[in-house]
Write a protein that holds these residues in place. Structure first.
Motif, PDB file in Angstrom:
ATOM      1  N   MET A  53       0.569  58.000  74.045  1.00 29.50           N
ATOM      2  CA  MET A  53       1.864  57.969  74.703  1.00 29.50           C
ATOM      3  C   MET A  53       1.785  58.726  76.014  1.00 29.50           C
ATOM      4  O   MET A  53       1.064  59.724  76.120  1.00 29.50           O
ATOM      5  N   ALA A  54       2.546  58.263  76.995  1.00 30.41           N
ATOM      6  CA  ALA A  54       2.493  58.881  78.310  1.00 30.41           C
ATOM      7  C   ALA A  54       3.842  58.800  78.999  1.00 30.41           C
ATOM      8  O   ALA A  54       4.664  57.929  78.706  1.00 30.41           O
ATOM      9  N   VAL A  82       2.516  61.824  84.663  1.00 26.00           N
ATOM     10  CA  VAL A  82       3.120  63.138  84.487  1.00 26.00           C
ATOM     11  C   VAL A  82       2.505  63.884  83.316  1.00 26.00           C
ATOM     12  O   VAL A  82       2.097  65.039  83.449  1.00 26.00           O
ATOM     13  N   ALA A  83       2.442  63.231  82.171  1.00 21.04           N
ATOM     14  CA  ALA A  83       1.937  63.875  80.966  1.00 21.04           C
ATOM     15  C   ALA A  83       1.484  62.814  79.982  1.00 21.04           C
ATOM     16  O   ALA A  83       2.027  61.711  79.944  1.00 21.04           O
ATOM     17  N   THR A  84       0.491  63.152  79.180  1.00 18.42           N
ATOM     18  CA  THR A  84       0.001  62.259  78.141  1.00 18.42           C
ATOM     19  C   THR A  84      -0.195  63.034  76.848  1.00 18.42           C
ATOM     20  O   THR A  84      -0.426  64.246  76.861  1.00 18.42           O
ATOM     21  N   ILE A  85      -0.117  62.304  75.752  1.00 13.64           N
ATOM     22  CA  ILE A  85      -0.380  62.892  74.444  1.00 13.64           C
ATOM     23  C   ILE A  85      -1.106  61.861  73.596  1.00 13.64           C
ATOM     24  O   ILE A  85      -0.676  60.715  73.482  1.00 13.64           O
ATOM     25  N   THR A  86      -2.228  62.257  73.022  1.00 11.66           N
ATOM     26  CA  THR A  86      -3.040  61.347  72.234  1.00 11.66           C
ATOM     27  C   THR A  86      -2.517  61.248  70.813  1.00 11.66           C
ATOM     28  O   THR A  86      -1.599  61.964  70.403  1.00 11.66           O
ATOM     29  N   THR A 108      -2.838  67.080  74.648  1.00 10.56           N
ATOM     30  CA  THR A 108      -1.964  66.851  75.794  1.00 10.56           C
ATOM     31  C   THR A 108      -2.656  67.145  77.107  1.00 10.56           C
ATOM     32  O   THR A 108      -3.563  67.985  77.180  1.00 10.56           O
ATOM     33  N   GLU A 109      -2.219  66.446  78.153  1.00 12.07           N
ATOM     34  CA  GLU A 109      -2.670  66.679  79.513  1.00 12.07           C
ATOM     35  C   GLU A 109      -1.466  66.564  80.440  1.00 12.07           C
ATOM     36  O   GLU A 109      -0.540  65.793  80.176  1.00 12.07           O
TER      37      GLU A 109
END
Length: 125
Positions: A36-37, A50-54, A59-60
């Protein structure tokens, strides 16, 4: 068919906070299989990651939001969130959630298969 819908966008003053939510439905398999991003875009500029989560909750964040924004996911409720603190006018944009079925994420918009319609965030000085 996979569908995403953002909510929570609003007009706030600088220094304020907002929490965006993205509702996910229609996916194949389970939501735990998807990256998800959050992206954002302003007129005349490219869409920015902006942000990502696997699917493992790694998270990044973009350097411009690191320390101010936080991404999270609730697999039971099929939601992904973006908590935004210390907002400034530079954060004004349409915010989009996106997803792809993969075990890792990226900040490249072309890598994502599914997108929401976006929610407007406006920060006044």
């Amino acid at each position: 068919q996979v569908q995403l819908e953002e909510s929570g966008g609003a007009s706030v003053q600088a220094g304020g906070s907002l929490k965006l939510a993205c509702s996910v439905s229609g996916f194949v398999g389970t939501i735990t299989q998807y990256c998800m991003a959050w992206f954002r875009q302003v007129p005349g500029k490219e869409r920015e990651g902006v942000a990502t989560i696997t699917n493992r909750d790694a998270t990044e964040y973009a350097n411009s939001v690191k320390g101010r924004f936080s991404i999270s996911r609730d697999n039971t409720r099929k939601r992904v969130y973006l908590q935004m603190n210390s907002l400034g006018p530079e954060d004004t944009a349409v915010y989009y959630c996106a997803t792809r079925r993969t075990s890792f994420c990226s900040f490249g918009s072309w890598e994502y298969n599914y997108w929401g319609q976006g929610t407007q965030v406006t920060v006044s000085s």
